[in-house]
Design an enzyme around this catalytic site. Structure first.
Site, PDB file in Angstrom:
ATOM      1  N   LYS A 258       0.873   5.013   8.440  1.00 54.79           N
ATOM      2  CA  LYS A 258       1.192   5.402   7.060  1.00 54.79           C
ATOM      3  C   LYS A 258      -0.010   5.248   6.145  1.00 54.79           C
ATOM      4  O   LYS A 258      -0.317   6.132   5.338  1.00 54.79           O
ATOM      5  CB  LYS A 258       2.366   4.543   6.563  1.00 54.79           C
ATOM      6  CG  LYS A 258       2.751   4.720   5.108  1.00 54.79           C
ATOM      7  CD  LYS A 258       2.101   3.692   4.184  1.00 54.79           C
ATOM      8  CE  LYS A 258       2.473   2.271   4.547  1.00 54.79           C
ATOM      9  NZ  LYS A 258       1.841   1.287   3.633  1.00 54.79           N
TER      10      LYS A 258
ATOM     11  N   LYS B  82      -7.569  -0.027  -2.449  1.00 53.88           N
ATOM     12  CA  LYS B  82      -6.906  -0.398  -1.196  1.00 53.88           C
ATOM     13  C   LYS B  82      -6.968   0.759  -0.199  1.00 53.88           C
ATOM     14  O   LYS B  82      -7.074   0.545   1.017  1.00 53.88           O
ATOM     15  CB  LYS B  82      -5.456  -0.794  -1.458  1.00 53.88           C
ATOM     16  CG  LYS B  82      -4.699  -1.249  -0.196  1.00 53.88           C
ATOM     17  CD  LYS B  82      -5.303  -2.501   0.422  1.00 53.88           C
ATOM     18  CE  LYS B  82      -4.678  -2.865   1.769  1.00 53.88           C
ATOM     19  NZ  LYS B  82      -3.253  -3.214   1.687  1.00 53.88           N
TER      20      LYS B  82
ATOM     21  N   THR C 295       0.861  -1.174   0.000  1.00 49.15           N
ATOM     22  CA  THR C 295       0.000   0.000   0.000  1.00 49.15           C
ATOM     23  C   THR C 295       0.897   1.223   0.000  1.00 49.15           C
ATOM     24  O   THR C 295       1.466   1.601   1.031  1.00 49.15           O
ATOM     25  CB  THR C 295      -0.907   0.011   1.250  1.00 49.15           C
ATOM     26  OG1 THR C 295      -1.618  -1.220   1.320  1.00 49.15           O
ATOM     27  CG2 THR C 295      -1.889   1.176   1.200  1.00 49.15           C
TER      28      THR C 295
END
Length: 295
Positions: A243, A171, A96
């Site tokens: 993140k 995602k 990701t």
């Protein structure tokens, strides 16, 4: 199958993916940590010491890195994937990293005659090791066809959502929910802990009702361990979920979509990370929430 597959990055997801692939393919594995390479070798892969060695004669490269900066360095840096792979090979980005990062890498690879598949995965390390991942794919037909046997070996659910970048988009939506659910699980069990409830019983009951979620079932036992003062296995680092929520926030701001609950979850992760816990399992959030105030 005779295809040679390289797995670059043997972290929480990369190592079990290498393990699953080694049951089917000729797998070479690389990581900057020698102990992770040794574990991949135990699982049936061939360990190598450089990216160049991993890419030599390789058909498909599976990349598992933490963020966009690592992706850029691994693929486009000196002695990286772009300099080492033969023309016609395909790079599968399972991390990701956000739409912009994967697009930039795909464009640079295309200029060298190397194809790219945007294929972020979801499901956690256990499912990665059994080839039971959910994979969201962004790729053109040619690149997808080249990578399809590898993707099929890693997944029980594979959805093609568009071209390069589309996998990262979906995602990001997925991670919005995961980040919120993890924060909510931490809050719920922190409250249960302060109430003096049996945490294992809470997890069992709540997992059977309307409050159930994959993230609660996955994180719950580790959260309970943290609240009991135990140290659970490190499976999902706090800085990784932080993140991911940063990517969610950046995209939401870009599109001017209000995501107040996601923003609150992101700030929670930032707060805990600022306490020096960014390398801890993300279940550690609950311990911060459950602390009695000093006042």
């Amino acid at each position: 199958m005779s295809a040679r597959v390289a797995v670059l990055g043997l972290g929480a997801m990369g190592l079990p993916m290498a393990t699953a692939l080694a049951r089917i393919f000729d797998v070479v594995a690389f990581d900057i940590a020698a102990e992770r390479v040794a574990l991949a070798v135990e699982a049936g892969a061939t360990g190598v010491g450089t990216v160049v060695e991993a890419c030599l004669g390789t058909d498909v490269v599976v990349v598992g890195v933490r963020d966009g900066a690592q992706l850029d360095a691994l693929v486009l840096g000196d002695g990286g994937v772009a300099d080492s792979l033969p023309t016609g090979a395909v790079v599968v980005v399972t991390s990701t990293v956000g739409e912009a990062a994967v697009r930039a890498v795909a464009e640079a690879l295309a200029a060298r005659g190397i194809r790219c598949v945007d294929a972020p995965v979801s499901g956690g390390p256990v499912r990665a090791g059994t080839g039971d991942l959910l994979i969201m794919v962004g790729a053109d037909d040619e690149a997808l066809a080249a990578a399809r046997p590898v993707l099929d070996a890693l997944s029980s659910s594979l959805t093609v959502v568009g071209g390069i970048g589309a996998g990262q988009q979906l995602k990001t939506v997925n991670q919005l929910l995961c980040g919120i659910h993890t924060a909510a699980a931490s809050e719920a069990l922190a409250l249960a802990h302060r109430l003096g409830l049996d945490l294992d019983a809470c997890i069992e009951v709540l997992s059977q009702g309307a409050a159930a979620s994959f993230m609660f079932a996955d994180r719950g036992p580790r959260i309970a361990a943290q609240l009991r003062g135990e140290t659970p296995p490190l499976r999902s680092r706090l800085d990784v979920i932080g993140k991911d929520m940063g990517i969610v926030g950046d995209l939401a701001r870009q599109l001017k979509v209000a995501t107040p609950v996601a923003a609150a979850a992101e700030q929670l992760y930032r707060t805990v990370a600022a306490a020096g816990l960014d390398a801890s399992d993300d279940s550690v959030v609950a311990t911060m929430l459950a602390k009695e105030p000093a006042w």
